[in-house]
Design a protein around this motif. Structure first.
Motif, short mmCIF file in Angstrom:
data_model
loop_
_atom_site.label_atom_id
_atom_site.label_comp_id
_atom_site.label_asym_id
_atom_site.label_seq_id
_atom_site.Cartn_x
_atom_site.Cartn_y
_atom_site.Cartn_z
N LEU B 192 -23.51 -4.85 21.81
CA LEU B 192 -24.98 -4.71 21.77
C LEU B 192 -25.19 -4.70 23.43
O LEU B 192 -26.16 -4.10 23.85
CB LEU B 192 -25.64 -5.75 21.22
N ARG B 232 -14.97 -1.01 -3.25
CA ARG B 232 -16.08 -0.67 -2.44
C ARG B 232 -16.97 -2.04 -1.82
O ARG B 232 -17.33 -2.69 -3.12
CB ARG B 232 -17.00 0.35 -3.26
N ASP B 234 -20.28 -4.29 -0.82
CA ASP B 234 -21.63 -4.36 -1.19
C ASP B 234 -22.28 -3.52 -0.04
O ASP B 234 -23.22 -2.80 -0.16
CB ASP B 234 -22.11 -5.41 -1.49
N ALA B 235 -21.98 -4.19 1.17
CA ALA B 235 -22.71 -3.48 2.55
C ALA B 235 -21.66 -2.78 3.16
O ALA B 235 -20.43 -3.12 3.20
CB ALA B 235 -22.98 -4.68 3.47
N LEU B 236 -22.13 -1.63 3.57
CA LEU B 236 -21.15 -0.77 4.13
C LEU B 236 -20.64 -0.94 5.57
O LEU B 236 -19.72 -0.18 6.01
CB LEU B 236 -21.76 0.86 3.97
N VAL B 237 -21.31 -1.64 6.35
CA VAL B 237 -20.89 -1.81 7.50
C VAL B 237 -20.26 -3.36 7.80
O VAL B 237 -21.20 -4.36 7.78
CB VAL B 237 -22.22 -1.74 8.63
N PHE B 240 -22.08 -6.02 9.96
CA PHE B 240 -23.23 -6.52 9.44
C PHE B 240 -23.38 -7.41 8.31
O PHE B 240 -24.09 -8.20 7.93
CB PHE B 240 -24.33 -5.24 9.08
N ALA B 241 -22.24 -7.00 7.43
CA ALA B 241 -21.89 -8.03 6.15
C ALA B 241 -21.63 -9.27 6.69
O ALA B 241 -21.99 -9.91 6.07
CB ALA B 241 -21.01 -7.20 5.28
N LEU B 243 -22.39 -10.58 9.49
CA LEU B 243 -23.57 -11.18 9.95
C LEU B 243 -24.49 -11.73 8.96
O LEU B 243 -25.05 -12.98 9.05
CB LEU B 243 -24.46 -10.37 10.65
N ALA B 244 -24.73 -11.03 7.75
CA ALA B 244 -25.21 -11.59 6.79
C ALA B 244 -24.85 -12.67 6.04
O ALA B 244 -25.54 -13.72 5.73
CB ALA B 244 -25.70 -10.39 5.60
N TYR B 247 -25.56 -16.21 7.62
CA TYR B 247 -26.65 -16.87 7.45
C TYR B 247 -26.75 -17.29 6.01
O TYR B 247 -27.36 -18.27 5.38
CB TYR B 247 -28.05 -15.87 7.16
N THR B 308 -31.15 -18.09 16.29
CA THR B 308 -31.77 -17.61 14.84
C THR B 308 -30.61 -18.39 13.97
O THR B 308 -30.95 -18.20 12.73
CB THR B 308 -31.59 -16.30 14.66
#
Lengths: 802, 557
Positions: B192, B232, B234-237, B240-241, B243-244, B247, B308
């Motif tokens: 980023l 497969r 749940d989250a495709l990236v 990001f998965a 990262l989720a 939290y 965060t």
């Protein structure tokens, strides 16, 4: 308090991210678009989040929201890097930008302070709003599920809840706190948006040495939008203290507020006339006088923003305020631009096209009622801009070439929502009633309409000649709705009835509105010839007046057609008109004062008086709603529940923390059951809407088989199939709680595909003692607090481990 | 008059035997230090590879990898490259060690990456950055534990190397693109940062890198979207998965804020000061260097992530911040250490002595209080306050004079050394009472598995596990055939593993024992300053909480 600061920081961060984007559209505004940045930033990040969630590229949970914000950071930096004028604009406009940030913070924290007195999420449709907010936060897949109809996706315009969810998640606040903070954000973003719009309109119209009045215009616009209300508040002040002059009240058609003994109608004061207040403000319930004044015109709702914020429903028409102001600003900025807009412009500036398309589409997604009005306003601005430099035909073609692709992008972007959305509107109908009393029209809408008319005093004599000249051209704005009314009335065979029903006062009001439309639109067209900066003021004001006019003639047929046909039409259109007219009203007053001559001042005087009188409502309603600022304060919308019923609060929090978001819970339908003399269980109360039915799912976002029955009908259509399906679910749920054997309960649970069963306070109240089966004996007890229990439905499955 | 040219000096060629003998090879001090640094970096991580209990994010992700490897759907499988490789290794051997060795090998490349960063950080700066990363307790655990993020730390540093030396072949950028989108969230902050700079400055080199990385990234996304052919997700990236998960899941008993308070505060505070100094220099420079901007942007975004995540039960955001800060601090520290040579030590030693003495007295009392977890009487408190004031005044005395100012750095280093060293050894040697990693799967859980399987075999029937315990049992019950997960009591159960507070089911006997399924170690940061001091002085004093279960066997009759 950390929740509040986190939420505010998130809102400010998104606003800062939006500055480079805002600058692209609002570079001619004094603040370079900083006032619109909160709404723009949140709308774009929320749209990004929605689209990426639908595409499964962002995960469920807070990380998904942070991911969307991170992508927005990159986009914002790219936008800033590609705009060489951005940094100079920041250097030029930083005082105005800081002023907007200060206004946002002041409005936000002030509202939070107010809201802390009335934070409990209950009553009216607040449980429904809370349910949708939780749905956007807790739904494991997108588009979000409908917590009140297990297995189905939400069928409503819920973009406002997505937006509040974004801030709630980014700020790290629980949903029950985010609800109130979302209202505070709406209030603050509405304030900065209208201030930015009014400041720009004032600055363009004021001479250089009078530009010190720009902040006054901005401030006045904020006051009119968010502080003023019906002038009926002043009448209430007299009536509540026993000082009502019956003649005056009768002239204003407000005698119902003296007492039901004087005029018996909805929301009349039930007691005898006289002093009924125990303080300087009315002490009758807020839901009596303040609520009643929003029902001044019988059979309709005429809300205004200050009431919405005091009431505290997180409804789409409220959360849409910043967005519609943003789009209004976009229309004004578009009109202000120089080069014509056509398809080639979109090709050259695809990023801006996508942003505009997302915003226009968001109008429908956030509050479907707004899309026609505000995208229409934007389209008119595009056409007017083109018309300045092109012949009419080419201007129209160019505008179409510019707008059509935007519409297609908007349609495609929000298609996942549209596929699940079932509109309750079923066509345009003629209004065939008595019409609005002129007195009511002036009391209710005078505070925004009368000051706007002061614009006319700013016209020069030669402008008036031009106004008269173009009047035949603009008359179609009045004649077209009238023609549509006649056409529809004939089509539905109600023309004679409609003509008979509309009374003299109705025609007078219609004439008043029509005259306003005609004069203001003629002024806009006449001034446009010399590119006067008064044009956007007159055009926006004409748009507002047109909404009032249209609501007197036509209505959208919806589920209330049988009982209160124009309830929603008048409600939604007059609300839009209030927002539209706020900025012109404020700027017109300031411009009139700035002229320092007698005529504009005299013309503006009634408007100023109306604004001052209209402030009485809010001044009295705030202490009334907060019990003189002596009510207990909470930031958490469930804080009161925690204190009053800790066990119920505990099971709610347990479900929120432990039940997987995709699982379904069974809770009371809300129907009340009792044993009849024969000992049989019978329903004694079937109405469930506006009660605490579905409260666990509303508070946690977990799905329950059926929540508010009639609301589901509203959202999905009043068909026999829906009625049967929803009633069947109610019966099954009630069977779980009234089953005579474990087998019957388990069978019902299996049919409902339920995972958990809640036995909380509502279940104990709705089902008679002894009716409930012994859940302990056949369900898996998961949590217990103060005798309230949550059970899991038994299951077993074989799992391979190698 | 002309002078005759001076005669050329008569030189006789030296004989070979006159020159001093050349050593067969020369080893510079710098090389020695680098070798020592790298060795130390590896040594503090070795023990963890073999002996650490499976816990925290590792427990979550190994469970996910295990289920993915046997074809059982599990949302703990987030499909990072490392987790997919772990799943493959678990197919070969059902132990955490092979994935850890893989993680260790990847982490072992970090010294080489830092070696390559010498032109950017300076020789001393790069070495000091290595030292800082060596003694970062949370980074030690992240780098060796077989969590889905095991490649994150080395990948982030190698990515920085690539961005700082952009003349990489095209395929290398594609490979990096692939690795980034199939890694966790830590490299995301650097990506980023580079994208932000690319947008703001329209940087050509970064843009080129982005273009070349794109095919690899797309390929990575495609492969991750099908879960590397395993399952497969749940989250495709994956980033990001992860990262989720940072939290939403309990990857650590300690929150990010707790992680800083217990382990990383010297790195965060010191790094923050150094980042501030670097930012000041960049701000005042007409042509700031791209690498400096990248480092600052990286640290800034990592800080935003940390902000965060302060209450999240994950220490990854702390490592995400301390990594760029280590690079910044290393470089700034190398410059500052030169300044220490110019300190007027005789004068400084007076102030230092006073400060040390006063701080020592204060520390004596505070440690004594920490033993009883209560502050002393008023007199003691006043004495401690006075000693702290005296120590601060002495340090202020150092700061007031230019010639003694540099001595403050020595004080800062000394103060930082103790918590960093004790944390490093605590985590590196897997101290039983160490809050990282926690919660852990204790050995007893595996013992419970053996017993349950034997009993079920003897009596005929199923091992039944209560649904609320399912996730905790995935790892210890791996490779146990088929078991039954149930809410309620299914027929055919031979052994029941239920929550400890569940009522005894009819027809079953209790299997006596103190059965633990999970062990969590409390965070001493939660219980006040004295509790923290006690832990700092005596790390074994930290209590742990077992997750107890009740085990029942079907009655014989």
């Amino acid at each position: 308090m950390s929740d509040v600061l986190g939420f505010w920081a998130a809102a400010m961060s998104l606003a800062v991210l939006a500055l480079p984007v805002a600058h692209r559209f609002f570079r001619r505004f004094p603040d370079a678009g900083a006032g619109f940045a909160p709404a723009l930033g949140l709308a774009l990040v929320s749209a990004l989040y929605f689209l990426l969630r639908v595409a499964d590229l962002l995960p469920f949970g807070r990380g998904g929201y942070i991911g969307a914000a991170a992508i927005a950071v990159v986009i914002a930096c790219a936008a800033a890097g590609h705009d060489r004028a951005f940094v100079p604009a920041v250097r030029r406009a930083w005082p105005a930008m800081f002023a907007m940030a200060g206004l946002f913070a002041f409005a936000f924290f002030s509202f939070v302070a107010y809201r802390s007195y009335v934070s409990y999420i209950a009553g009216t449709e607040q449980p429904m709003d809370f349910m949708y907010l939780n749905a956007t936060l807790a739904s494991p897949e997108y588009p979000p599920h409908d917590p009140w109809l297990a297995g189905e996706r939400a069928s409503y315009y819920y973009f406002g809840y997505v937006q509040v969810g974004v801030l709630t998640a980014l700020g790290g606040a629980p949903a029950s706190t985010g609800y109130g903070l979302g209202l505070a954000w709406t209030f603050a973003a509405g304030a900065t948006g209208i201030a930015s719009l009014a400041a720009a309109l004032a600055r363009w119209n004021l001479r250089r040495r009078r530009r010190t009045l720009v902040p006054a215009a901005a401030g006045l616009a904020v006051v009119i939008l968010l502080g003023s209300a019906t002038m009926g508040g002043a009448f209430e002040a007299f009536a509540a203290h026993g000082r009502a002059n019956e003649t005056l009240f009768e002239a204003a058609r407000m005698e119902w507020r003296i007492s039901c003994q004087v005029e018996d109608r909805d929301f009349c004061f039930p007691g005898p006339p006289g002093d009924r207040a125990t303080s300087w403000y009315p002490t009758e319930s807020f839901f009596g006088w303040a609520f009643g004044l929003t029902r001044t015109i019988p059979g309709t709702i005429t809300e205004f923003p200050v009431f919405s914020f005091l009431l505290g429903d997180l409804h789409p028409h409220v959360t849409a305020i910043p967005l519609v102001i943003l789009v209004t600003g976009l229309a004004v900025a578009t009109w202000r631009g120089r080069r014509p807009l056509d398809l080639l412009v979109l090709r050259r500036r695809p990023f801006e096209a996508i942003v505009v398309a997302l915003l226009l589409g968001a109008l429908a997604f956030q509050n479907a009622w707004d899309v026609a009005t505000f995208s229409g306003l934007f389209a008119a601005a595009v056409f007017a801009r083109n018309l300045r430099v092109l012949p009419a035909g080419r201007a129209l073609v160019g505008a179409a070439g510019y707008l059509l692709p935007l519409g297609i992008i908007a349609f495609l972007a929000y298609l996942p929502w549209l596929l699940d959305f079932s509109s309750q509107a079923s066509g345009l109908r003629p209004y065939a009633g008595a019409g609005t009393e002129p007195a009511h029209a002036i009391l209710l809408f005078g505070p925004v309409l009368l000051p706007s008319l002061a614009l006319l005093a700013l016209l020069k004599p030669r402008d008036w000649r031009a106004v008269v000249a173009v009047a035949p051209l603009t008359a179609w704005l009045v004649l077209l709705p009238l023609g549509a009314w006649v056409f529809l009335a004939r089509r539905y065979d109600v023309l004679d009835a409609a003509l008979d029903a509309r009374q003299a006062h109705g025609w007078v009001t219609l004439g008043m509105y029509g005259a306003c439309v005609l004069v203001l639109s003629s002024a806009a067209v006449a001034l446009a010839r010399r590119r006067s900066p008064l044009v956007p003021l007159a055009a926006v004001a004409a748009g507002g007046a047109l909404l009032y006019f249209g609501a007197e003639l036509l209505l959208i047929r919806d589920i209330f057609f049988g009982s209160a046909p124009r309830l929603n039409t008048v409600f939604k259109l007059t609300y839009q008109a209030w927002i539209l007219l706020s900025a012109p009203a404020a700027v017109a007053i300031v411009l009139a004062v700035a002229r320092r001559t007698a005529v504009p001042g005299l013309v503006a005087a009634p408007g100023v008086a109306a604004v001052l009188v209209s402030l009485v409502y809010g001044i009295m309603a705030v202490p009334n709603r907060t019990e003189g600022f002596e009510a207990r304060t909470y930031l958490d919308g469930l804080g009161l529940l925690r204190d009053v019923d800790p066990a119920e609060y505990a099971i709610t929090r347990w479900v929120d923390a432990h039940v997987p978001p995709g699982d379904s819970i069974v809770e009371a339908t809300g129907r009340r059951w009792a044993r009849n003399p024969q000992g049989e269980l019978v329903i004694t109360e079937a109405s469930v809407d506006y009660t605490d039915a579905g409260r666990i799912s509303a508070r946690t976002g977990r799905q329950t088989p059926i929540g508010w029955y009639f609301h589901e009908i509203q959202w999905r259509g009043a068909t026999d199939a829906n009625g049967f399906r929803f009633t069947q679910r109610q019966d099954l749920v009630d069977r779980v709680y009234t089953a005579e054997s474990p087998g019957a309960a388990l069978a019902a649970l299996a049919e409902l595909e339920a995972d958990y069963v809640v036995v909380g306070r509502v279940e104990q109240n709705r089902y008679p003692p002894g009716a409930m089966p012994d859940f302990d004996s056949f369900l898996d007890l998961r949590f217990e607090s103060g005798g309230l229990k949550v059970y899991a439905v038994p299951f077993s499955r074989r799992v391979a481990t190698s | 008059m002309s002078s005759a040219p001076a005669p050329a000096p008569v030189t006789s060629p030296r004989r070979k035997s006159d020159t001093p003998p050349q050593p067969l090879f020369a080893v510079s001090l710098g090389a020695l230090l680098w070798a020592a640094g790298a060795l130390l970096f590896l040594l503090v991580r070795v023990a963890l590879t073999w002996q650490a209990p499976v816990g925290g994010a590792e427990l979550v992700h190994l469970s996910g990898a295990w289920n993915a490897s046997i074809g059982v759907s599990d949302d703990r499988f987030v499909a990072t490259l490392f987790q997919a490789l772990s799943a493959g290794l678990l197919n070969i051997e059902a132990s955490e060690v092979p994935p850890r060795v893989l993680a260790f090998l990847a982490t072992a490349t970090i010294p080489a990456a830092l070696w390559l960063l010498r032109p950017q950080l300076g020789d001393g700066g790069a070495l000091l950055a290595l030292v800082l990363l060596t003694f970062d307790p949370l980074a030690i655990h992240l780098g060796v534990a077989a969590s889905a993020m095991a490649f994150d730390l080395p990948l982030a540093i190698w990515l920085f190397v690539a961005l700082a030396r952009p003349a990489l072949p095209v395929w290398a950028w594609s490979a990096l693109g692939f690795l980034v989108v199939t890694a966790g969230a830590l490299p995301l902050t650097l990506v980023l940062a580079a994208l932000v700079l690319m947008g703001l400055r329209r940087d050509h080199a970064y843009r080129r890198a982005a273009y070349f990385a794109l095919p690899g990234a797309i390929a990575g996304l495609a492969v991750a979207a099908v879960g590397f052919g395993l399952q497969r997700p749940d989250a495709l990236v994956p980033p990001f998965a992860v990262l989720a998960g940072n939290y939403a899941e309990e990857w650590s008993t300690v929150t990010a804020l707790g992680g800083i308070a217990l382990y990383s505060w010297p790195l965060v505070l010191g790094g923050g000061v150094c980042a501030g100094m670097l930012a000041w220099r960049v701000f005042n420079s007409p042509e700031p260097e791209r690498d400096d901007l990248l480092l600052l942007a990286w640290a800034g975004l990592a800080f935003a992530w940390l902000l965060t995540s302060l209450t999240a039960h994950s220490t990854v955001p702390v490592v995400a911040l301390t990594t760029p800060l280590a690079l910044i601090t290393g470089r700034q520290l190398a410059v500052a250490l030169h300044g220490m040579a110019r300190v007027d030590w005789p004068r400084a030693s007076v102030f230092l002595s006073v400060a040390v003495l006063a701080a020592g007295v204060a520390a004596f009392y505070v440690i004594r209080w920490s033993r009883v977890n209560a502050a002393g009487d008023t007199g003691e408190r006043l004495l401690v306050i006075a000693m702290v004031v005296v120590a601060l005044a002495a340090l202020a005395g150092l700061a007031l004079r230019r010639e003694t100012l540099g001595a403050l750095l020595g004080v800062a280093l000394a103060v930082a050394l103790f918590p960093l060293l004790s944390g490093t050894f605590g985590v590196g040697l897997s101290g039983l009472a160490e809050p990282v990693p926690s919660p852990v799967s204790p050995l007893q859980a595996r013992e419970l598995r053996r017993l349950a399987l034997e009993t079920a075999r003897e009596r005929g029937g199923d091992v039944v596990i209560h649904a609320t315990l399912e996730e905790h049992l995935t790892w210890p019950f791996r490779d146990s055939g088929t078991i039954v997960v149930a809410a309620g009591l299914p027929p055919g159960a031979a052994v029941l593993i239920l929550p400890a507070n569940a009522p005894r089911p009819e027809g079953f006997d209790v299997l006596e024992g103190n059965w633990q399924l999970l062990r969590t170690v409390d965070s001493p940061a939660n219980d006040g300053f004295l509790r923290y001091v006690k832990w700092l002085v005596d790390r074994s004093s930290n209590p742990s909480q077992p997750l107890r279960v009740a085990v029942y066997t079907r009655s014989n009759e």
